[in-house]
Design an enzyme around this catalytic site. Structure first.
Site, mmCIF file in Angstrom:
data_model
loop_
_atom_site.group_PDB
_atom_site.id
_atom_site.type_symbol
_atom_site.label_atom_id
_atom_site.label_comp_id
_atom_site.label_asym_id
_atom_site.label_seq_id
_atom_site.Cartn_x
_atom_site.Cartn_y
_atom_site.Cartn_z
ATOM 1 N N CYS A 194 13.672 -7.547 -20.940
ATOM 2 C CA CYS A 194 14.405 -8.071 -22.083
ATOM 3 C C CYS A 194 15.902 -7.799 -22.002
ATOM 4 O O CYS A 194 16.385 -7.135 -21.098
ATOM 5 C CB CYS A 194 13.901 -7.414 -23.369
ATOM 6 S SG CYS A 194 12.222 -6.796 -23.266
ATOM 7 N N ASN A 211 13.556 -2.401 -23.387
ATOM 8 C CA ASN A 211 13.788 -3.292 -22.250
ATOM 9 C C ASN A 211 13.290 -2.570 -21.017
ATOM 10 O O ASN A 211 13.875 -1.580 -20.600
ATOM 11 C CB ASN A 211 15.288 -3.596 -22.127
ATOM 12 C CG ASN A 211 15.614 -4.314 -20.823
ATOM 13 O OD1 ASN A 211 14.723 -4.772 -20.120
ATOM 14 N ND2 ASN A 211 16.889 -4.393 -20.486
ATOM 15 N N GLY A 212 12.199 -3.045 -20.439
ATOM 16 C CA GLY A 212 11.675 -2.401 -19.235
ATOM 17 C C GLY A 212 10.170 -2.462 -19.202
ATOM 18 O O GLY A 212 9.543 -3.307 -19.841
ATOM 19 N N MET A 216 0.439 -4.320 12.915
ATOM 20 C CA MET A 216 -0.411 -5.526 12.967
ATOM 21 C C MET A 216 -1.309 -5.761 11.762
ATOM 22 O O MET A 216 -1.992 -6.757 11.688
ATOM 23 C CB MET A 216 -1.286 -5.555 14.230
ATOM 24 C CG MET A 216 -0.533 -5.948 15.481
ATOM 25 S SD MET A 216 0.549 -7.371 15.329
ATOM 26 C CE MET A 216 -0.587 -8.688 14.968
ATOM 27 N N GLU A 220 13.420 -10.607 7.807
ATOM 28 C CA GLU A 220 14.561 -9.991 7.143
ATOM 29 C C GLU A 220 15.674 -9.533 8.084
ATOM 30 O O GLU A 220 16.431 -8.643 7.737
ATOM 31 C CB GLU A 220 14.101 -8.828 6.265
ATOM 32 C CG GLU A 220 13.497 -7.650 6.979
ATOM 33 C CD GLU A 220 13.298 -6.460 6.045
ATOM 34 O OE1 GLU A 220 14.280 -6.022 5.424
ATOM 35 O OE2 GLU A 220 12.163 -5.983 5.946
ATOM 36 N N LYS A 232 2.243 -3.711 3.587
ATOM 37 C CA LYS A 232 2.734 -2.468 2.960
ATOM 38 C C LYS A 232 3.480 -2.779 1.671
ATOM 39 O O LYS A 232 4.675 -2.515 1.555
ATOM 40 C CB LYS A 232 3.635 -1.698 3.929
ATOM 41 C CG LYS A 232 4.713 -2.545 4.592
ATOM 42 C CD LYS A 232 5.588 -1.719 5.507
ATOM 43 C CE LYS A 232 6.511 -2.621 6.294
ATOM 44 N NZ LYS A 232 7.298 -1.927 7.272
#
Length: 1614
Positions: free
Chosen positions: A97, A328-329, A575, A995, A1063
């Site tokens: 919020c 908020n959270g 893997m 990434e 992960k």
């Protein structure tokens, strides 16, 4: 605005799901320093008096009629005190919020405070969310003082007397709309009021304008009325509030049995405050409630709140503020918190309740939101006599450990927290909490500082707190103070005294109330660390027998326990997890393997145990927890453990503790009279024994499977089952707070095992067999010889055990952190797991409340599995060594692995030879495999006759739906990465960069190919002219490696990687040996230095933050779709709803079985869920919420064939991702040594000699995808369908296969097979819709300014001045994208000098390129300079301010995140995480919050003021210069990597001075000017922070200075 006069925006194609320009619907007027006006309307967008052409309804958001099931708010608490809360209930509601408050210190009420609160609320609309109709808000509301003038005016007009303010309670009530139900509700209320002695003075229908309410919100719009009651028998405000609280609780309890019960809800019922709220957008709140427009509505304060719920089914009661809090959270520990509150109900007592405690139970409700539950518990504490500040200090404590300032200056505050840490487990998670009881108004922030909170005060004594600055027009000359709430900080306004208390002022007042230190010294104790045993307790044969009986395999011992004992950390593997789920496996598994760890994604962040461990703790308190409402020395009488991992000596000391009266309970079951029913009986007896022991005063129950001699007919109960059963039994019998559970067990050796035990109720564990195994390993001849020969580091027998415990503790911190939890005490009993493969009987007994979607084993089947291990210890032909089950590494005869050598060989043969028969053999191999994944239990059925395959859509059309996985360049070799990209581009699919960035040489088509070779890409073969090696999908991950403006603008799609299947909840890692010079160049890092990405994106701590990053990416590249990658877990549908509302174009669901280059084994094995369940939940939740048409759904995880594609399509997916199988097709032989850099075929190695062996060509992958597409065509033809569109979401075409599983026949696939309807659009239409837009933005106006467009085109100079508001977000990002697309990151020779005046929205100056010089006169919010690659940002306050700039916060959190160049000068202070992951930018700032320079890998930061804690954590490149005028810096620096030294090198001194000179020149800084004037005095006060990579640079080392000038030598690493 511009010299050229009126500017008109270019008209462009707009998706119906375009981002609504925030502050829509109503005309909103904002003024800033120069009084320019911004008008924003919902249908037409007017900017600075200019009507914009593309403000069509489509641009702002279209209403799509959808069929949607709406459940009414079920908000009332349950009367049952014994029921454990259910995870499903909790997962249904999550959100974030924008919040704030305004308070008049003179306690002078006015209507202007209401008006200002509504204006501020309107300017945080972008922090809220809307339903699928884009009109029904997720919630907005105000809390104020009761408007007595307004109410009395109304009463007088009705001929009624005015209210007595001192004795009247006012209820704001949502009631049923049906007249009959409405009257029934009122009758119950009147009846209870009468019984309680309250006189009903009258009812008032609250005047509303229902025309402004959205379609969905209107469907559940309640009748809204106010009730006035007189409380005659109480005198004090506190007693009156308590009586109103009791009455409300009794009404809720009476109503819950009624049919209409969930339609009755009290927004507030108080003598002091009132709450106006609803499922509304910000700007509609003031129009809907006509009272708020009435000038008689006056208040001295207002708390305002705009909600962003990830779930869109309207629930009016969940709008905020609540009765006491605006939040908020997200509370990550909510399930544990609620369970513990249930457990407390038996012990809660306080004199003020006069014996009525049982009438106000329960204190929480899982069906309500986390905010509502926190509000409920805070309310209990306050009504019981605590102040609001104290209540929140108890519930949301700051990270007081490792806090140098608190420990030295305010030890009494530390004592307060120490006292309460054993009484109340922290409600942990990102949270900005605003609170008021009518007398005090305040705000506090969570221990991590994960939500933004800014505050300011004016000369006329008004205090403001808000999620953002710039939400109100403000005369800066009247502002006397500007600041921010940092981690764990609090601000409180005492309205009656007219005082403002900042953080320590508030906390000291609370902490001084009782002698906490004395109580702790006299009553609390801690267990001293015992030495580890120096010799073994068992002989080799006994150890082997125990290991066999308790389920150990040779992999567990060698790869896990021995690895941890030798290295002190968890083993790394690669893997992914390609073995069957435990319930599908033909091999016996330990019970823990049926559990998957939950993790944070989107709605809350993972936290960082590696770099931000200072906020984390494994401390645990043992013993009875007394009545939380009673404050006294008895509550401190507990025993503290520094860690939950006990050795034998520590367990013995607990056993001898007479005060705790420990009771050992053996956990074996007797099968001598048969197996069936034996486990149930044993569990029942165990629970009865535990019950009896606790009633006899035992404060520690030790559940033990230790035995002098193992008996064949007395196998051990699975420890997790025993712990869970005792924990649940004690909760249900009101005894749980009286005792702690400790496990003494052989059945525990991996971090996952410890996490499961603690998560289901154990406070501590002694892993005696694992410790004995560590001792045996150290003393073995093999180990001794390896240490003697130098092949292994030498460790003592004690050190081996210490290493094992250290590895477990580090692993526990990692598991806690991936869920965003800081404290083990909050994790204990929180049940943060999902179950795959256990039936209702088992779950209800031991794991009540956990999600077990597919059912599974019953108790007898579980007993049989446990027995299968146990008998191995007694059989005559027992092997002399442990069996290798093959759960980690493939081995013949071991567990089945989906990616096995035979499968690889068959695939290689098919794609290399382009042999259809060979591919048919590969298909047959897959068809005949053992059941490996859930989809193997399904098969197709059809409602149509087959058709010729020639009528089915062609293969190339199908392939366009295929993508490859996000494998980073670095994890795999350049050859593999480029071959995959070229293949996907040839067939029209999409590859994914991963990434690690991308080499620009790959972005142009090849035109120089001869005989399959190109000089441009000489390392590849099999090329064709026209090939391009660019990845269509470019990934933005938390490390932001290689993310530059040019990288972003050259993407067809931009993927935000929230989590990775192998992960989830952890950051990526690239071992140092794989960081070659080439990889380092692409990532702006240093060769040979390991690269670690932060676990969270530091600009995504909540759902509205993700919406902001999506906005940023749409801003810099408006032609690229933005995808968000999530990992399957229960509740993902709710998360995905939030992502869809955040304007994402694509949502990707990854399964737990995805691959990885490197990851801890426990993460690969024990986190994330099957994509079949995640996809089903996401698809169905989006349909139910009317959001499915907004997003393309993509799924990946273990895809190998056309059958996988078809099954995923039937479950609702539009696109399909292939990861490991694509690597195998290019030559991978599944050696599973990716993390070592020794891949034998060069697929996953950076070593030149191994890469030379790379066998693949792009054509191999092309062949694979053609075969898969043809397989899809064949199945479609067989089913009688012509295109994939026709079967997407058609679960009615699936049925369970008749297949016999070894362990159980009780799996339930009904959830996967269920159907809630189909999208309104075809999959093709969804996939081909235009990119979602940000709607009209300021950058578009600037880009069509002729002067600016000419300057970009002709590379000339232009100067502009523009007004800016907080709703203008990511300003300059789109301009930077245009420049980067045309000139690259460094090629622009022109100059844009733009000055902005006002308060900038989030992400100001993001992705800036060289040649852009941006000046802001005013202030900015979070993420300034995010990803900037060049240029300059200068931020200064307005002239003639009433505050001192260097003492004031003028930019927000996480500035310069992932910056790769440029300069930032800030005249004022910054928030948390300044310069996180900065690679090359230079910055000067006058103070920062915590975690400054975190993960920094290059560049230079100068701080001319105070900093927070944990400076330079993970800083491995670049330099920092910090001014330390009062000698307080050293304890704040994280010394793990950097060296701290004075600025002794002349080149460093020159660098520092020149940056300060530039700062003064650009910002006019008085602080900088003073430093330069007295340079000789100030220079010795600077510290220089130097990571190892910079130690030999001339800036850091005087010996290297010589005559070298100040060239930027920035060896950057990570």
């Amino acid at each position: 605005m511009a010299a050229s006069g009126v500017l008109l925006l270019q008209k462009h194609a707009v998706s119906p799901w375009s981002e609504r320009r925030r502050c829509p619907s109503t005309v909103k007027l904002l003024q800033n320093c120069s009084n320019r006006i911004l008008w924003a309307t919902r249908r037409n967008f007017v900017y600075d008096g200019i009507r914009l052409r593309n403000a069509s309804p489509a641009a702002i958001g279209t209403v799509v009629p959808v069929e949607c099931s709406h459940s009414e708010s079920s908000f009332q608490p349950s009367q049952s005190q014994s029921q454990t809360v259910k995870l499903e209930d909790i997962l249904a509601e999550r959100g974030a919020c924008g919040v704030g408050f305004i308070a008049n210190l003179r306690n002078s009420p006015s209507h202007s405070i209401i008006q200002d609160a509504l204006t501020a609320l309107g300017c945080m609309e972008h922090r809220g969310g809307c339903s699928a109709d884009n009109d029904s808000g997720d919630g907005a509301g105000l809390m104020t003082r009761i408007p007595w003038y307004l109410l009395n005016d109304w009463l007088n007009k009705q001929g009624l007397p005015s209210l007595d303010e001192a004795n009247t309670g006012v209820g704001m009530v949502f009631l049923p709309r049906e007249e009959q139900d409405n009257q029934a509700a009122k009758a119950i209320m009147n009846n209870i009021f009468e019984k309680e002695g309250l006189k009903v003075l009258g009812w008032r229908s609250v005047p509303v304008n229902a025309l402004v309410v959205g379609y969905y919100a209107k469907e559940t719009l309640p009748s809204i009325e106010q009730v006035f009651v007189k409380v005659a028998k109480e005198n004090t405000t506190e007693d009156i509030e308590r009586e109103l609280y009791i009455s409300r609780k009794l009404i809720e309890r009476a109503a819950e049995v009624e049919v209409w019960g969930n339609q009755l809800y009290f927004c507030s019922f108080s003598n002091q405050t009132i709450v106006y709220k609803g499922m509304l957008r910000s700007e509609v709140l003031g129009q809907f409630y006509l009272d708020l427009q009435n000038e008689l509505y006056i208040s001295s304060f207002a708390i305002y709140h705009r909600r962003y719920s990830t779930n869109t089914s309207p629930r009016w009661p969940l709008a905020q503020p609540m009765r006491f809090l605006g939040h908020n959270g997200e509370i990550n520990t909510i399930q544990g918190n609620l369970n513990w509150m249930r457990s407390r109900e038996a012990s809660i007592k306080a004199p003020v309740w006069r014996g009525r405690e049982s009438e106000i139970c329960p204190y929480g409700n899982a069906k309500a939101s986390d905010s509502a539950n926190l509000d409920s518990v805070a309310e209990l504490l306050i009504r019981s006599g605590r102040s609001p500040e104290e209540a929140l200090m108890i519930l949301v404590p700051e990270a007081y450990k490792k806090h140098p300032t608190l420990a030295i200056k305010y030890p009494e505050v530390v004592d307060f927290y120490e006292y309460y840490k054993g009484q109340m487990e922290a409600w942990d998670g990102p949270a900005l909490l605003l609170f008021s009881d009518g007398k005090t108004v305040g705000a506090c922030l969570d221990r991590n500082g994960l939500r933004p909170a800014r505050y300011w005060r004016t000369k006329d004594d008004i205090v403001y707190v808000a999620s953002e600055v710039g939400v109100l027009p403000m005369d800066e000359s009247k502002v006397t103070m500007k600041g921010r709430l940092g981690p764990g900080m609090m601000i409180a306004v005492d309205l009656e005294k007219g005082e403002v208390y900042e953080n320590t002022g508030v906390k000291r007042r609370v902490a001084m109330g009782n002698p906490y230190r004395q109580w702790l010294d006299e009553n609390s104790r801690s267990v001293k660390n015992s030495k580890f045993l120096a010799s073994t307790l068992m002989d080799g044969e006994t150890v082997l027998r125990n290991q066999q009986a308790y389920g150990y395999s040779s992999e567990d011992v060698q790869m896990v326990i021995e690895n941890m004992a030798s290295q002190g950390k968890e083993p790394t593997f690669c893997m992914g997890d390609d073995i069957p789920l435990a319930v599908l496996s033909r091999k016996s598994h330990m019970l823990y393997d049926y559990f998957k760890q939950r993790f944070a994604q989107v709605t809350n962040p993972a936290i960082d145990p590696l770099r931000e461990g200072l906020v984390m703790s494994l401390e645990v308190n043992l013993g009875k927890r007394e009545n939380i409402l009673e404050v006294g020395p008895q509550n401190a009488a507990q025993v503290t453990l520094s860690s939950p991992v006990l050795n034998e000596g520590e367990l013995d000391s607990l056993k001898k503790d007479l005060y705790l009266k420990p009771c050992a309970l053996p956990i074996f079951f007797d099968i001598s009279k048969g197996l069936d029913g034996s486990l149930q009986k044993a569990i029942n007896r165990l629970c009865e024994a535990a019950d009896e022991a606790v009633r006899d005063g035992s404060q520690i129950l030790i559940l033990s499977d230790r035995a002098d001699r193992l008996e064949p007919t007395r196998p051990a109960i699975p420890l997790l089952l025993a712990v869970g059963a005792v924990h649940q039994h004690l909760i249900q019998n009101g005894l749980r707070m009286q005792t702690s559970i400790v496990a003494d067990s052989a059945q525990c050796f991996s971090t996952h095992h410890f996490a499961c035990l603690i998560g289901y109720g154990a406070s501590a564990v002694c892993p005696y067999l694992a410790l004995e195994t560590s001792r045996q390993w150290r003393l073995s001849t093999k180990t001794v010889n390896m240490m003697r020969n130098g092949k292994m580091p030498t460790v003592t027998i004690e050190q081996a055990q210490k290493n094992f415990c250290k590895a477990v503790e580090s692993g526990l911190l990692k598991i806690l952190s991936k869920m965003g939890i800081s404290l083990l005490s909050s994790y204990c009993g929180a049940q943060i797991f999902e179950i795959y493969g256990l039936g209702k009987e088992v779950v209800d007994l031991s794991f009540c409340g956990s999600v077990s979607q597919i059912g599974g084993l019953n108790l007898d089947e579980l007993a049989r599995e446990s027995l299968s291990f146990w008998v191995k210890a007694f059989s005559e032909d027992t092997a002399k060594r442990l069996e290798n089950f093959g759960f980690i590494q493939f081995r013949p005869g071991g567990e089945y692995h989906g990616n096995n050598p035979e499968m690889s060989k068959l695939l290689h043969k098919a794609v290399r030879q382009k042999n259809e028969n060979a591919f048919a053999v590969y298909q047959q191999h897959l068809a005949n495999r053992p059941v490996n994944v859930l989809r193997d239990l399904l098969e197709f059925k059809s409602d149509r006759p087959p058709i010729p395959v020639g009528r089915v859509e062609d293969a190339l059309t199908i392939i366009k739906r295929f993508c490859t996985g996000g494998m980073s360049l670095g994890a795999i070799s350049r050859e593999t990465h480029e071959a995959i990209a070229i293949a996907m581009n040839r067939v029209g699919g999409k590859s994914n960069s991963g990434e690690g960035g991308e080499d620009p040489v790959r972005w142009k088509p090849l035109s120089d190919v001869v005989d399959g070779y190109s000089p441009t890409l000489p390392h590849l073969k099999g090329l064709q002219n026209g090939d391009t090696a660019t990845s269509a999908i470019k990934q933005v991950a938390s490390g932001r490696f290689g993310v530059t403006p040019t990288f972003l603008v050259n993407a067809e799609q931009l993927e935000i990687k929230i989590a990775q299947g192998a992960k989830p909840g952890e950051g990526g890692q690239l071992p140092g040996k794989k960081v070659s010079a080439y990889i380092a160049r692409l990532r702006n890092s240093k060769p040979g230095v390991p690269l670690i990405s932060p676990p969270p994106h530091h600009d995504i701590y909540s759902i509205e933050d993700l919406a902001q990053l999506i906005f940023d990416l749409h801003q810099v590249n408006p032609k690229a779709k933005v995808s968000v990658k999530l990992v399957a877990e229960a509740g993902i549908g709710t998360v995905a709803s939030g992502v869809a509302k955040g304007n994402a174009d694509v949502i990707q669901i990854s399964g737990h079985d995805g691959g990885t280059g490197a990851s801890p084994i426990s993460s690969i094995k024990h986190a994330g869920g099957p994509w079949e369940l995640g996809l089903t939940e996401t698809h169905q939740t989006l349909i139910e919420n009317g959001l499915r048409e907004r997003v393309v759904l993509r799924v990946d995880g273990g895809f190998k064939s056309g059958v996988d594609v078809m099954l995923a399509a039937a479950m609702g997916a539009d696109e399909y991702g292939f990861g490991s199988v694509a690597m195998i097709a290019t030559g991978c032989v599944m050696a599973r040594i990716c993390h070592t850099n020794n891949c034998p075929v060069g697929v996953a190695s950076q070593r030149e000699e191994l890469r030379a062996r790379f066998p693949g060509v792009p054509g191999d992958l092309v062949n694979l995808f053609l075969y898969v597409a043809e397989e899809v065509r064949g199945i479609l033809a067989e089913l009688g369908y012509e295109k994939l569109d026709d079967i997407i979401g058609r679960t009615d075409l699936l049925r369970p296969r008749h297949i016999s599983l070894m362990k159980t026949q009780q799996l339930d696939l009904s959830y996967i097979l269920s159907n809630v309807g189909l999208p309104k659009w075809s999959s093709t239409k969804i996939r081909e819709q235009e990119v979602h837009t940000n709607g009209p933005v300021l950058d578009d106006i600037l880009l069509v300014d002729p002067e600016i467009s000419v300057a970009i085109e002709k590379e000339s100079l232009v100067r502009k001045t523009v007004n800016i508001y907080n709703v203008d977000r990511a300003v300059c990002g789109r301009i930077a994208g245009v420049i980067a697309k045309k000139y690259g990151d460094t090629g622009f020779a022109g100059q844009l000098d733009i000055t902005f005046v006002g308060s900038a929205g989030q992400s100001f100056g993001c992705f800036l390129t060289p040649g852009m010089n941006i000046r802001l006169v005013g202030e900015a919010n979070d993420y300034v300079g995010k990803g900037m690659a060049g240029g300059e940002i200068v931020i200064v306050p307005c002239e003639n301010t009433g505050f001192i700039p260097e003492d004031s916060t003028i930019v927000g959190n996480t500035c310069l995140y992932g910056a790769t160049g440029g300069q930032l000068f800030v005249r004022g202070k910054a928030g948390e995480r300044f310069s996180v992951r900065n690679s090359l930018a230079e910055a000067v700032v006058e103070g920062t919050g915590d975690h400054c320079c975190e993960y920094m890998t290059g560049g230079c930061v100068v701080v001319l003021g105070k900093v927070g804690r944990n400076v330079a954590a993970g800083m491995t490149g670049g330099l920092a210069y910090l001014l330390d005028e009062d000698d307080t810096l050293i304890p704040k620096v994280n010394k793990e990597i950097v060296k701290i030294q004075r600025v002794v090198a002349p080149v460093g001194q020159l660098q520092l001075k020149q940056l300060i000179q530039a700062h003064v020149e650009r910002s006019g800084s008085t602080k900088g000017s003073a430093i330069l004037q007295e340079w000789e005095k100030f220079l010795p006060m600077f510290w220089q922070l130097v990571p190892p990579s910079e130690e030999d640079t001339p800036e850091a080392n005087a010996e290297f200075g010589g005559d070298r000038t100040l060239e930027r030598i920035s060896l950057r690493s990570a």
